[in-house]
Design a protein around this motif. Sequence first.
Motif, PDB file in Angstrom:
ATOM      1  N   ARG A 179       3.829   5.809  -5.453  1.00 62.66           N
ATOM      2  CA  ARG A 179       3.795   5.901  -6.919  1.00 62.66           C
ATOM      3  C   ARG A 179       2.668   6.817  -7.377  1.00 62.66           C
ATOM      4  N   TYR A 180       1.521   6.701  -6.741  1.00 56.74           N
ATOM      5  CA  TYR A 180       0.372   7.535  -7.101  1.00 56.74           C
ATOM      6  C   TYR A 180       0.697   9.014  -6.910  1.00 56.74           C
ATOM      7  N   ALA A 181       1.294   9.354  -5.743  1.00 54.37           N
ATOM      8  CA  ALA A 181       1.633  10.747  -5.460  1.00 54.37           C
ATOM      9  C   ALA A 181       2.667  11.258  -6.457  1.00 54.37           C
ATOM     10  N   ARG A 182       3.649  10.432  -6.768  1.00 57.56           N
ATOM     11  CA  ARG A 182       4.680  10.834  -7.731  1.00 57.56           C
ATOM     12  C   ARG A 182       4.070  11.047  -9.122  1.00 57.56           C
ATOM     13  N   ASP A 183       3.264  10.089  -9.555  1.00 61.04           N
ATOM     14  CA  ASP A 183       2.633  10.208 -10.879  1.00 61.04           C
ATOM     15  C   ASP A 183       1.683  11.399 -10.943  1.00 61.04           C
ATOM     16  N   LYS A 184       0.923  11.633  -9.891  1.00 62.00           N
ATOM     17  CA  LYS A 184      -0.018  12.766  -9.844  1.00 62.00           C
ATOM     18  C   LYS A 184       0.743  14.077  -9.972  1.00 62.00           C
ATOM     19  N   LYS A 223       0.843  -1.206   0.000  1.00 69.07           N
ATOM     20  CA  LYS A 223       0.000   0.000   0.000  1.00 69.07           C
ATOM     21  C   LYS A 223       0.873   1.250   0.000  1.00 69.07           C
ATOM     22  N   ARG A 258       2.263   1.679  -3.482  1.00 66.72           N
ATOM     23  CA  ARG A 258       1.245   2.193  -4.406  1.00 66.72           C
ATOM     24  C   ARG A 258       0.950   3.658  -4.137  1.00 66.72           C
ATOM     25  N   ASP A 259       0.822   4.037  -2.860  1.00 69.53           N
ATOM     26  CA  ASP A 259       0.546   5.434  -2.512  1.00 69.53           C
ATOM     27  C   ASP A 259       1.686   6.349  -2.960  1.00 69.53           C
TER      28      ASP A 259
END
Length: 166
Positions: free
Chosen positions: A146-151, A140, A143-144
């Motif tokens: 990666r999500y923050a980086r991609d966002k 988790k 994933r969190d």
Amino acid sequence: MTEQRDYAALIRIDRNQLDDELIRQPEIFAWLSEDLVTAIAIQDEKKNRVPVIEAELNQKIRKQLDRAGEKYTEAVINSRVLTHEDRTQALNEYTQARANAGRLMGLKEAFSQRANMLRELAHLFAAGYWSEQSAKGSDKDVRDGRYARDKSTIQRAMRSRKDADR
């Protein structure tokens, strides 16, 4: 010491081969212990040789002075004994043997520390310290992150487009 070993090279631990390092540790420690016992015996032999040489020189110098008919004092004999080349050489050999034994004692302590570190590294390995999961955190968290980086990357790209359109 029947063979010269490079203990400095053996002290390094390859954490990627802990199994081999753990197997080699007692063997290396045994070699070192044998070499240390030999070095201490040599040191003791050299130390015991110094007073024997001094006594032999004392007798030799007395005989030489007696044959020459010279009068002498204990101070003169002691001075000649202390400065004689044979005694100096024997003392140098003793000093070298003592230094070698001291070096091996220090190495024995270092290899005791190495054994402790191997134990600690084995515990870390068993706990998964170097596993990918341990290094990254939970799934988790990964994933969190990666999500923050991609966002953040997408937001910067959108701002760049807006600035380019103006």
